[in-house]
Design an enzyme around this catalytic site. Structure first.
Site, PDB file in Angstrom:
ATOM      1  N   HIS A  13       0.794  -1.224   0.000  1.00 23.79           N
ATOM      2  CA  HIS A  13       0.000   0.000   0.000  1.00 23.79           C
ATOM      3  C   HIS A  13       0.836   1.289   0.000  1.00 23.79           C
ATOM      4  O   HIS A  13       0.278   2.376  -0.117  1.00 23.79           O
ATOM      5  CB  HIS A  13      -0.892  -0.040   1.248  1.00 23.79           C
ATOM      6  CG  HIS A  13      -1.979   0.969   1.280  1.00 23.79           C
ATOM      7  ND1 HIS A  13      -2.453   1.619   0.151  1.00 23.79           N
ATOM      8  CD2 HIS A  13      -2.712   1.461   2.299  1.00 23.79           C
ATOM      9  CE1 HIS A  13      -3.411   2.448   0.488  1.00 23.79           C
ATOM     10  NE2 HIS A  13      -3.590   2.375   1.794  1.00 23.79           N
ATOM     11  N   TYR A  50     -12.745   6.981  10.772  1.00 24.61           N
ATOM     12  CA  TYR A  50     -11.892   7.480   9.683  1.00 24.61           C
ATOM     13  C   TYR A  50     -12.414   6.975   8.344  1.00 24.61           C
ATOM     14  O   TYR A  50     -12.771   5.807   8.209  1.00 24.61           O
ATOM     15  CB  TYR A  50     -10.457   6.991   9.892  1.00 24.61           C
ATOM     16  CG  TYR A  50      -9.501   7.254   8.735  1.00 24.61           C
ATOM     17  CD1 TYR A  50      -8.708   8.389   8.717  1.00 24.61           C
ATOM     18  CD2 TYR A  50      -9.392   6.352   7.678  1.00 24.61           C
ATOM     19  CE1 TYR A  50      -7.826   8.629   7.674  1.00 24.61           C
ATOM     20  CE2 TYR A  50      -8.522   6.590   6.626  1.00 24.61           C
ATOM     21  CZ  TYR A  50      -7.743   7.721   6.624  1.00 24.61           C
ATOM     22  OH  TYR A  50      -6.875   7.957   5.584  1.00 24.61           O
ATOM     23  N   THR A  61      -4.617  11.017  -0.156  1.00 25.59           N
ATOM     24  CA  THR A  61      -5.922  11.070   0.513  1.00 25.59           C
ATOM     25  C   THR A  61      -5.920  12.129   1.613  1.00 25.59           C
ATOM     26  O   THR A  61      -4.870  12.569   2.067  1.00 25.59           O
ATOM     27  CB  THR A  61      -6.295   9.710   1.153  1.00 25.59           C
ATOM     28  OG1 THR A  61      -5.347   9.396   2.185  1.00 25.59           O
ATOM     29  CG2 THR A  61      -6.347   8.608   0.122  1.00 25.59           C
TER      30      THR A  61
END
Length: 873
Positions: A383, A514, A527
């Site tokens: 990621h 979140y 993001t």
């Protein structure tokens, strides 16, 4: 080949850097290139190919390419106004704190605004000038300094829908089909023929696609780094924990194997892997080492590469430089939850004391395509360099291409996704392929005692980790986006409120939540954190679970959804508070470090400078932290949270020396306040990512007492995957389903009272019965009288009511209840990590190799591993 050395100048202090005039050259906004990993010589140095955030002006998209055509026009990520970020910070914390706690936080924020805040913010603006993004370096540091295992902590997964052609849902056929489509995607990216992503016509940043293939997360004793071979042409196939490889592209990035050729190779590999008893193969399954603590894994890689040019070093280099990994599992998970677990962390199954689960058949430092024995397939991805939106595009295009390619075997005029495709390998001159080897080779590691012990302990630790987590799925088919929008709500906001209501219904409180908002409309955007909990959401859940009229509940829901939509829009415009405050925290930390080294060392003892602060052309490696840092932060697996202020001391540093160093650097009170910890301890980590090509999407919980919730909102269904460390996950999912059914019942009641149409979108032809009730045809002429009895849904509903005792909750909810309402009962992208350690530049090779050297390497590579004899397929 002589050793190449990069010379570093002595760094200036931060104050000198910020005081220096800013270069006048235009900010480069083209696509930086990864440093090249030399084709294995065969084991590239761990420091030879570190990822650099390039700022070279000559990094330009290919002439005529479309993929990166808009990069030069993308705006930079804006730095919000400090007062605005602080106000949003307080707004996000208010519903999570008591009155006393919030008063203390407000005081801390006010002191920050009146004290060091404005000066720190100005330094951040100076730092950001001439760079692609003010947050990018800090972002990579936070991910790459993560010492805990990446499995279940960082790597998300996608579960693809089955192939719509049942006959193609067997392992070999499905895997071969997915690989061919994935290779065409690789080709489109490399030739810059992949159309850019857009949202409502606005182009998005495409930089992440340049780091999706041929990359590896490589641990070192000073943190991880990203390595890439931009000219990689081979893939790794794992089966029963054993490694195989073969070339799939030529030097022009054209696919050199047909789907049939790939199927033969994959079947050959399966046949070979099954010759070794699975219990025996598990003892040498080196893939489990990639699930270890990163520092432990770094030491084990040193063991593997101890002798340059050794068999183990060559094997490791081949794995690191592969385009991606294909994992062929021997299991057939029976449920959606089991499939999700298999795609996220594999299965743990002990037989005669030996691990034979699929958890040993993974390599978590790379992009993985996982295919089960029954053809169920998914993707697990590292990621650090890519977010869910990027991998979703890859998964969607691959899934679509597998269908279209099959359609072209039926109708040659069927469309294609690609601007151009590889020449048919079956019709090419064999000489045109160049120096490639399409026959599978098995990597045969030298399993010295150190490695055998390491594999054993890594596997037992991984088995513990898997057993500590549980997964549940909800394939909610009663309604989806169509119904939600018909009720006037945002689908994402509606589902977010469902999570809030379900959690409140179980525990009677709200917790920090979140959700990531994509900021890819900006250059190198990633993001921003949407903070779901608001005064409006708290009012809604309290109203919903109390004995209130249906209209009051619906009104509270609408207000909560509208607030969430407003927050989402602000975050998509990079106007949240999390990334801004995190960058300020990181910058403060760097200032302390810089001052410490200046006062105590005079100059850097190891020739590194703080990333991006030296004002030079070289931007050091993202995420190569120094061994010393102001804080040694306990992250507790929380991917989303910003650094917790604390408490630990430096590695190798005493409490006394640390306190002496920080005597002149008091931590800003905003970061020492309990509110900072509160907002960065995520209990509900949620993420909305998916489309009809995916069956499920998910990730592990990011805190010990939290839930990880991945969800996909489709037209007429909602798919949700929930993970936790055994926090009544099934009960939470059941509560969520009950809420979704109950809120629909309430919405139908209020819609019926208001005379509003209820239901999913229908064909416009349905409106004819309403608009033209009379029995007339075209031109006003009467049509023959319609025969038969008009059938509506009312008769069915009436008949169902008489059998209510045998109806399921779903069926009950589908009836239009005349009751008023029930009584008073009833989070790849995971965001920032908790660490912000100092990055350390390491000496780099320039990554250049001569054609003659590459040819020699290719020739040598063909001798690595055991060459397999192809089977009949």
């Amino acid at each position: 080949m002589p050793t190449q050395v990069r010379i570093f100048s002595v760094p200036r202090s931060l104050d000198e850097t910020l005081a220096a005039p800013v270069p006048t050259k235009a900010t480069p906004r083209s696509i930086p290139e990864y440093p090249v990993i030399p084709k294995p010589t065969i084991c590239p140095s761990l420091k030879a190919s570190q990822y650099i955030m390039s700022t070279h002006e000559d990094d330009k998209p290919k002439k005529g390419g479309v993929t990166f055509a808009h990069q030069d026009k993308l705006p930079k990520l804006p730095i919000p106004e400090l007062e605005s970020s602080c106000q949003r910070y307080l707004e996000a914390l208010k519903p999570l704190q008591s009155a006393r706690e919030h008063s203390e936080t407000k005081q801390a924020v006010q002191e920050f605004l009146n004290g060091e805040g404005p000066e720190l913010n100005e330094k951040l603006k100076r730092y950001a000038e001439g760079r692609t993004s003010y947050i990018e370096q800090f972002w990579y540091d936070s991910y790459l300094n993560f010492d805990n295992p990446v499995v279940l902590n960082l790597n998300p997964f996608f579960l693809l829908e089955d192939d719509p052609t049942p006959a193609r849902n067997n392992q070999v056929t499905r895997a071969a089909s997915l690989v061919v489509s994935a290779l065409e995607f690789v080709r489109a990216v490399r030739k810059e023929e992949l159309p850019p992503d857009t949202v409502k016509g606005v182009p998005l940043d495409m930089y992440q696609y340049s780091r999706l293939f041929g990359t590896a997360r490589v641990p070192t004793d000073a943190g991880c780094q990203i390595e890439q071979d931009p000219e990689s042409k081979h893939i790794i196939v794992m089966c029963h924990g054993q490694f195989y490889y073969f070339d799939v592209l030529d030097d022009n990035s054209d696919v050199i194997m047909t789907e049939k050729d790939l199927a033969i190779n994959l079947q050959t590999i399966i046949d070979d892997a099954t010759q070794t008893p699975i219990q025996e193969a598990a003892k040498g399954a080196l893939g489990v080492l990639s699930t270890e603590n990163r520092k432990v894994w770094s030491g084990l890689r040193d063991v593997l590469t101890r002798e340059k040019g050794s068999n183990n070093a060559d094997c490791l280099s081949i794995v690191d430089s592969a385009l991606f990994v294909v994992c062929l599992d021997y299991t057939e998970p029976a449920t959606a939850a089991a499939l999700c677990q298999n795609m996220l962390c594999g299965t743990s199954e002990i037989e005669k004391g030996v691990q034979i689960g699929t958890c040993t058949n993974r390599w978590y430092d790379k992009l993985q395509i996982i295919v089960c024995k029954n053809g169920s397939a998914g993707i697990n991805f590292e990621h650090t360099g890519v977010d869910g939106h990027t991998v979703l595009r890859f998964a969607s295009d691959v899934y679509t291409d597998t269908i279209l390619r099959f359609a072209r075997t039926i109708n040659g005029q069927a469309p294609t996704l690609w601007a151009s495709t590889s020449p048919d390998p079956s019709k090419r001159d064999p000489e045109s392929f160049g120096d490639v080897s399409t026959t599978p080779h098995k990597l045969e590691w030298d399993m010295i005692p150190e490695l055998r012990i390491a594999v054993r302990f890594a596997e037992t630790r991984l088995a513990d980790l898997i057993e500590q987590n549980e997964f549940q799925t909800l394939d909610f088919a009663s309604y989806g986006k169509n119904f939600i929008t018909s009720m006037g709500c945002s689908p994402d906001a509606f589902v977010q409120m469902a999570f809030q209501a379900a959690y409140y219904g179980l525990y009677g409180r709200v917790e920090c939540t979140y959700e990531p908002a994509m900021t890819k409309m900006y250059l190198h955007g990633r993001t921003e954190a949407i903070r779901t909990v608001s005064d409006e959401s708290v009012n809604f859940v309290q109203t919903f679970w109390a004995d209130n009229p249906a209209e009051q509940k619906v009104e509270a829901l609408r207000k909560a959804c509208q607030k969430h939509v407003t927050n989402t829009r602000d975050c998509a415009k990079a106007q949240g508070c999390d990334r801004h405050l995190y960058a300020l925290f990181c910058l403060w930390q760097r200032i302390v470090d810089d001052d410490h080294h200046s006062n105590h060392s005079g100059s850097s003892s190891n020739g590194y400078s703080s990333p991006g602060l030296d004002g030079g052309n070289y931007s050091p490696v993202a995420g190569s932290p120094g061994k010393e840092s102001v804080f040694s932060v306990s992250i507790d697996g929380d991917q989303n949270a910003l650094p917790r202020v604390a408490v630990g001391r430096e590695r190798g540093d005493s409490t006394t020396s640390r306190s002496q160093r920080d005597a002149n650097h008091h931590l800003p009170l905003i970061f020492a306040d309990s509110g900072w910890d509160k907002l960065n301890t995520t209990i509900l980590s949620t993420s909305n990512c998916g489309n009809p090509s995916l069956r499920q999407f998910g990730f592990g919980p990011v805190s010990g007492d939290g839930f990880g919730i991945g969800y996909i909102i489709k037209d007429d269904s909602i798919s949700i995957c929930v993970s936790s460390r055994h926090r009544q996950t099934k009960r939470f999912v059941d509560t969520l389903e009950s809420y979704l059914l109950e809120i629909r019942r309430i919405l139908r009641i209020t819609a019926a009272r208001n005379g509003t149409a209820v239901g999913s979108k229908l064909s416009r032809a349905r409106e004819i019965d309403v608009d033209h009730p009379k029995n007339t045809g075209a031109g006003g002429k009467h049509r023959p009288k319609l025969r038969g009895r008009l059938i509506t849904g009312s008769e069915v509903i009436k008949s169902q009511r008489s059998f209510a005792g045998s109806m399921s909750p779903t069926e009950e909810s589908m009836t239009m209840s005349e009751d008023d309402e029930l009584g008073g009962y009833g989070f790849f992208d995971a965001g920032m990590l908790l660490q912000a350690l100092k990055a350390r530049g390491e000496n780099l090779d320039n990554g250049e190799t001569k054609p003659s050297e590459r040819a020699a390497v290719q020739a040598r590579r063909r001798d690595v591993g055991k060459k397999l004899r192809l089977c009949d397929y």
